[in-house]
Enzyme design. Structure first.
Site, PDB file in Angstrom:
ATOM      1  N   CYS A  92      -2.295  14.736  -2.922  1.00  0.00           N
ATOM      2  CA  CYS A  92      -1.194  13.786  -2.785  1.00  0.00           C
ATOM      3  C   CYS A  92      -0.610  13.464  -4.158  1.00  0.00           C
ATOM      4  CB  CYS A  92      -1.698  12.512  -2.111  1.00  0.00           C
ATOM      5  SG  CYS A  92      -0.419  11.269  -1.826  1.00  0.00           S
ATOM      6  N   ASP A  94       0.152  10.671  -5.230  1.00  0.00           N
ATOM      7  CA  ASP A  94      -0.289   9.344  -5.652  1.00  0.00           C
ATOM      8  C   ASP A  94      -0.912   9.400  -7.049  1.00  0.00           C
ATOM      9  OD1 ASP A  94      -2.034   6.900  -5.872  1.00  0.00           O
ATOM     10  OD2 ASP A  94      -1.291   6.547  -3.848  1.00  0.00           O
ATOM     11  N   ARG A  96      -2.965   7.626  -8.456  1.00  0.00           N
ATOM     12  CA  ARG A  96      -4.370   7.216  -8.550  1.00  0.00           C
ATOM     13  C   ARG A  96      -5.355   8.328  -8.184  1.00  0.00           C
ATOM     14  NH1 ARG A  96      -3.538   2.355  -4.475  1.00  0.00           N
ATOM     15  NH2 ARG A  96      -2.361   4.083  -3.514  1.00  0.00           N
ATOM     16  N   HIS A 148      -6.352  11.041   0.734  1.00  0.00           N
ATOM     17  CA  HIS A 148      -7.024   9.831   0.244  1.00  0.00           C
ATOM     18  C   HIS A 148      -6.772   8.663   1.181  1.00  0.00           C
ATOM     19  CE1 HIS A 148      -3.425   7.657  -1.381  1.00  0.00           C
ATOM     20  NE2 HIS A 148      -2.946   8.883  -1.465  1.00  0.00           N
ATOM     21  N   CYS A 151      -3.409   5.980   1.945  1.00  0.00           N
ATOM     22  CA  CYS A 151      -2.232   6.783   1.591  1.00  0.00           C
ATOM     23  C   CYS A 151      -0.963   6.139   2.154  1.00  0.00           C
ATOM     24  CB  CYS A 151      -2.392   8.194   2.145  1.00  0.00           C
ATOM     25  SG  CYS A 151      -1.002   9.302   1.789  1.00  0.00           S
TER      26      CYS A 151
END
Length: 261
Positions: A92, A94, A96, A148, A151
């Site tokens: 992803c 993202d 993080r 994750h 999400c």
């Protein structure tokens, strides 16, 4: 030059104080790593810690490059010649969930493709190109699809709200939800529903990748190649293998997806 070693285990307060001293005095802050066999714990620096200054990022890059060169003088010269990663990571976007950081591997070890909600779409030329290059030219042996928990893309796909162009991208996730709708019972909390779709989405992407002629050609040629499904927990920093590995045509979700005879 101010140094911290792994064995010293500096506190968060000491780290921030050292960063401030380094910035004001123009000195270098270095985290010494005793051995390449030891766990590397990166200094958790935030953009705000360096005054949100892009010039400071360039300075920190020089510190990093110099520290690597001091440990292994030929590191960058060797990396400039070629890359030989064993892993393709489809994750992803993202911020993080940085692939190399969470598994503690360095540059050149993972070939990475990231998009919203870690999807593999059969009409996405970008993702297909990454897969083809990784499998046929780099010869990767493992493909990891990593979703994750928490999400945002998954959460958005389970609503009727409009978010913009991304709505079209999230339709694939809605398809996964619809296909497995009977599993989303009223007894599930919102967090549990999100987690369930995260795992189902990873499973679907593993099957999507396995259904490509790219992967099946590799199997037909006798290449060692396995597609894995993992999920990352933002709250703990831990990865979970959801046991959905596919390493042969016999393990396809249905033989209708077999394209190499």
């Amino acid at each position: 030059m101010e140094e911290f070693s792994n064995s010293e285990a500096p506190t968060e307060e000491n780290k921030k104080a050292a960063i401030k001293r380094s910035n004001s005095e123009g000195t270098e802050l270095v985290v010494k790593v005793p051995s390449t066999q030891d766990l590397i714990i990166p200094l958790p620096t935030k953009f705000s810690d360096v005054g949100e200054n892009l010039e400071e990022l360039l300075r920190m890059n020089k510190i990093w490059a110099n520290a690597i060169t001091a440990q292994k003088p030929d590191f960058f010269a060797e990396h400039a010649k070629s890359q030989k990663p064993h892993i393709l990571w489809i994750g992803c976007s993202d911020s993080r969930v940085p692939a190399e950081t969470i598994v503690q591997l360095g540059p050149g070890e993972i070939f990475v493709h990231r998009n919203i909600a870690n999807q593999f779409n059969h009409v996405d030329l970008n993702c297909l190109s990454v897969l083809e290059y990784a499998v046929e030219h780099l010869g990767v042996e493992h493909i990891i699809v990593c979703g994750h928990y928490g999400c945002g893309g998954v959460a958005a796909s389970m609503t009727n709200k409009q978010f913009g162009i991304v709505d079209n991208w999230l339709c694939n996730l809605k398809d996964v939800y619809w296909k497995n709708k009977k599993l989303f019972t009223s007894e599930l909390s919102e967090e549990e529903r999100n987690g369930l779709l995260v795992r189902l989405n990873v499973k679907q992407q593993v099957y999507n990748i396995s259904a490509t002629s790219i992967v099946q050609r590799a199997w037909a040629s006798g290449n060692k190649l396995k597609v894995h499904g993992w999920v990352y927990d933002l709250g703990t920093g831990l990865l979970e293998d959801i046991d959905i590995g596919v390493e042969s045509e016999a393990q396809l979700c249905d033989q209708i997806y077999r394209v190499i005879s």
